[in-house]
Design a protein around this motif. Structure first.
Motif, PDB file in Angstrom:
ATOM      1  N   ILE A 190       0.837  -1.206   0.000  1.00 17.75           N
ATOM      2  CA  ILE A 190       0.000   0.000   0.000  1.00 17.75           C
ATOM      3  C   ILE A 190       0.870   1.254   0.000  1.00 17.75           C
ATOM      4  O   ILE A 190       0.583   2.230  -0.701  1.00 17.75           O
ATOM      5  N   THR A 191       1.957   1.223   0.764  1.00 19.67           N
ATOM      6  CA  THR A 191       2.874   2.361   0.802  1.00 19.67           C
ATOM      7  C   THR A 191       3.510   2.598  -0.562  1.00 19.67           C
ATOM      8  O   THR A 191       3.613   3.737  -1.030  1.00 19.67           O
ATOM      9  N   GLY A 192       3.924   1.517  -1.225  1.00 19.31           N
ATOM     10  CA  GLY A 192       4.498   1.631  -2.560  1.00 19.31           C
ATOM     11  C   GLY A 192       3.482   2.122  -3.577  1.00 19.31           C
ATOM     12  O   GLY A 192       3.795   2.929  -4.463  1.00 19.31           O
ATOM     13  N   PHE A 193       2.267   1.637  -3.442  1.00 15.54           N
ATOM     14  CA  PHE A 193       1.165   2.046  -4.310  1.00 15.54           C
ATOM     15  C   PHE A 193       0.907   3.546  -4.157  1.00 15.54           C
ATOM     16  O   PHE A 193       0.785   4.279  -5.145  1.00 15.54           O
ATOM     17  N   THR A 194       0.871   4.010  -2.920  1.00 13.71           N
ATOM     18  CA  THR A 194       0.637   5.427  -2.638  1.00 13.71           C
ATOM     19  C   THR A 194       1.766   6.295  -3.180  1.00 13.71           C
ATOM     20  O   THR A 194       1.530   7.355  -3.772  1.00 13.71           O
ATOM     21  N   SER A 195       3.005   5.842  -2.996  1.00 14.20           N
ATOM     22  CA  SER A 195       4.161   6.608  -3.493  1.00 14.20           C
ATOM     23  C   SER A 195       4.168   6.656  -5.015  1.00 14.20           C
ATOM     24  O   SER A 195       4.529   7.671  -5.612  1.00 14.20           O
ATOM     25  N   GLY A 196       3.778   5.558  -5.654  1.00 12.85           N
ATOM     26  CA  GLY A 196       3.701   5.530  -7.103  1.00 12.85           C
ATOM     27  C   GLY A 196       2.679   6.522  -7.627  1.00 12.85           C
ATOM     28  O   GLY A 196       2.929   7.250  -8.606  1.00 12.85           O
ATOM     29  N   ILE A 197       1.528   6.575  -6.974  1.00 10.88           N
ATOM     30  CA  ILE A 197       0.479   7.526  -7.361  1.00 10.88           C
ATOM     31  C   ILE A 197       0.957   8.963  -7.140  1.00 10.88           C
ATOM     32  O   ILE A 197       0.729   9.845  -7.975  1.00 10.88           O
ATOM     33  N   ALA A 198       1.636   9.197  -6.023  1.00  9.97           N
ATOM     34  CA  ALA A 198       2.160  10.534  -5.736  1.00  9.97           C
ATOM     35  C   ALA A 198       3.145  10.965  -6.819  1.00  9.97           C
ATOM     36  O   ALA A 198       3.148  12.119  -7.262  1.00  9.97           O
ATOM     37  N   LEU A 199       3.966  10.030  -7.275  1.00 14.86           N
ATOM     38  CA  LEU A 199       4.936  10.334  -8.329  1.00 14.86           C
ATOM     39  C   LEU A 199       4.227  10.666  -9.650  1.00 14.86           C
ATOM     40  O   LEU A 199       4.622  11.597 -10.368  1.00 14.86           O
ATOM     41  N   ILE A 200       3.169   9.914  -9.953  1.00 14.50           N
ATOM     42  CA  ILE A 200       2.392  10.181 -11.173  1.00 14.50           C
ATOM     43  C   ILE A 200       1.755  11.573 -11.108  1.00 14.50           C
ATOM     44  O   ILE A 200       1.756  12.320 -12.093  1.00 14.50           O
ATOM     45  N   ILE A 201       1.200  11.924  -9.943  1.00 14.75           N
ATOM     46  CA  ILE A 201       0.570  13.240  -9.779  1.00 14.75           C
ATOM     47  C   ILE A 201       1.598  14.345 -10.003  1.00 14.75           C
ATOM     48  O   ILE A 201       1.354  15.309 -10.736  1.00 14.75           O
TER      49      ILE A 201
END
Length: 555
Positions: A128-139
């Protein structure tokens, strides 16, 4: 589920009075101030417009908030969704977004009715942490154009990154200045002031004033329709079967992301307010909301921890807080639409940049790396990369797959320890007994972990270590499971040891493993091999004749 909802609603509003309404009113207005800039920013970041973000926040707060699985959930557009929406807009424009939102709502509704809310507990926290960081990077990467004032062709985030490196990008210093101004205000804004006026609201107000007073010629939000029924909303006229098939994967991604965000938000807020959270009813609420919202031109909605935590900290009493926040946004749309239309896109981009940075769970990330948890680090990095490079649904699947794979490797670790029995370490019951032959001649072999096809070879590796031994006692208390190859390896090992004149005994064998040994023919083939409940019992029985103790084996 309906009966429980009505019962919970009755309990929630039991003793409701003017004082509690006052708290809900103040909390709702506070959340409005927080949600307004975020709704504008998230609407634009997803490839739609600011109006779509506002409409989503208004309807999400009312519809989802009313049916929510708790009194404190505040729903609306979130930055995480923009990663999915951008790719849909590129191919199907906004109609694709609206249809995918509707389909995701149906999926969430079904998930709620089938009580799948508990599935969130099966996703490891590093994933979940990796998923959240990936989304943050995309944003963050998705805001490069608006932040720097660059103009690049439409494309996915990765395609734009390639263009930046191959063709470079231009910088509009007026746009960059506004974006940096917002970032600096939000970063250095005193935290204690946030409880009164959120930093994001102050930042875009100041940025808007600076931009308009200085006469900057930069991109702005543009006209905001003062209606909940804009021209751009879901229409079935242009929808066909091929489009529906193509949007199944994005719809699943939206539903999965909505489920993760809403349930994690609910679980976290439940601890903050010390109030129960009904995960399945929350999924139903999210489903209902996302089915209705696209008919009004909104984008996917989900519960948001930022707005929810503000509501709780502001003294929210009931779900009226979410509804009041929506009414506040509605009033802003009609009363401040002209002002919001002049806000620079760079200001909203700055808000999103800071939001993306704060989305990362930095405390957890630091913990993984400083403590050198290799499994957690692998889960985090692989999920983050997969989120940026692939579809979000695939990112979750890959993250879970890696987690299962690493767990199997870890769980497959069979540990075998040899411990010679020394007289000085014998229990009190053996004192003064004629058992001198025990000293160094009896070895206890502790087996811990699963004994199956991937670990059975370790038995053969242990064989050379069995030297100058009269008796070998297997302690199987730590053995969790066994399969047929494991049983066969155990038979071969036992036979080889017995050829050397070593007597073999077993102790602490769990009932399930003993049953498997019986079914596989192990106990029949090695019928002279006794079983005991513990090492002590094995030793007592072994020296029964010399010590005159009346003990018998448990076969």
């Amino acid at each position: 589920m309906v009966r429980k909802f009505l019962s919970d609603l009755k309990n929630e509003f039991a003793g409701y009075n003017a004082t509690k309404f006052g708290r809900d009113l103040m909390a709702g207005l506070t959340v409005t101030a927080v949600a307004l800039p975020l709704a504008l920013a998230f609407g634009v970041s997803g490839g739609a417009d600011a109006a779509a973000g506002l409409i989503t926040a208004i309807l999400g707060g009312i519809i989802i908030g009313f049916f929510s699985g708790a009194s404190y959930q505040i729903s609306g557009p979130t930055g995480a969704m923009s990663a999915i929406l951008i790719t849909i807009v590129l191919k199907y424009q906004l109609q694709g977004v609206f249809l995918a939102t509707l389909m995701a709502g149906v999926i969430l509704l079904i998930a709620g009715f089938f009580r799948l809310g508990k599935l969130i507990g099966f996703i490891p926290s590093p994933v979940i942490t990796g998923f959240t960081s990936g989304i943050a990077l995309i944003i963050a990467l998705g805001q490069v154009d608006n932040f720097f004032g660059n103009i690049s062709p439409d494309g996915t985030t990765l395609e734009k990154i390639v263009l930046y490196f191959t063709q470079g990008f231009s910088v509009n210093f007026q746009t960059l200045g506004i974006g940096l101004l917002v970032v600096l205000i939000m970063v250095f804004y005193p935290k204690k002031w946030n409880s009164f006026v959120p930093s994001s609201l102050v930042a875009i107000i100041i940025a808007g004033l600076v931009s308009n007073l200085a006469g900057f010629k930069i991109a702005v939000v543009g006209d905001i329709p003062r209606t909940l029924l804009p021209e751009a909303r879901l229409s079935f006229s242009g929808i066909n079967l091929a489009m529906i098939k193509d949007l199944i994967s994005p719809a699943v991604s939206i539903a999965a992301l909505g489920m993760i965000e809403s349930l994690l938000c609910g679980a976290s807020a439940s601890k903050m307010k010390n109030e129960p959270f009904d995960a399945d009813r929350e999924l139903v609420a999210q489903g209902i909301g996302n089915i209705i919202i696209p008919f009004f031109g909104g984008v996917p909605a989900t519960a948001a921890i930022a707005r929810t935590s503000v509501a709780i900290k502001s003294g929210s009493e009931t779900r009226l807080t979410g509804i009041i926040h929506s009414l506040g946004l509605l009033a802003s749309m009609f009363l401040l639409g002209g002002v919001m239309a002049k806000l620079p896109l760079a200001a909203l981009s700055g808000v999103l940049m800071v939001t993306a940075w704060r989305m990362n769970e930095w405390k957890a990330i630091k913990y993984f790396f400083t403590k050198r948890f290799k499994t957690a680090i692998a889960q985090f990095l692989i999920t983050m990369i997969a989120t940026v490079v692939l579809d979000l649904t695939w990112a979750i699947i890959i993250g879970l797959g890696i987690s299962i794979f690493l767990f199997v490797i870890h769980a497959s670790n069979l540990r075998i320890n040899l411990s010679p029995v020394e007289n000085s370490r014998l229990p009190e019951v053996f004192k003064n007994k004629d058992i001198e032959s025990v000293n160094g001649k009896t070895i206890v072999m502790y087996v811990s972990g699963p004994l199956f096809f991937t670990t059975a070879y370790k038995l053969a590796e242990t064989l050379p270590k069995i030297q100058d031994c009269a008796k070998l006692i297997f302690s199987f208390r730590g053995c969790s499971t066994i399969d047929l190859p494991g049983v066969q390896a155990l038979i071969d090992f036992t036979r080889e040891v017995q050829k050397r004149g070593v007597k073999v005994e077993f102790c602490g064998v769990q009932d399930s493993i003993k049953s498997y040994m019986d079914r596989s023919g192990f106990t029949k083939e090695l019928k002279d091999t006794p079983f005991f409940s513990s090492v002590d019992r094995a030793l007592l029985y072994s020296y029964e004749e010399s010590t005159k103790l009346e003990q018998s084996p448990v076969n």
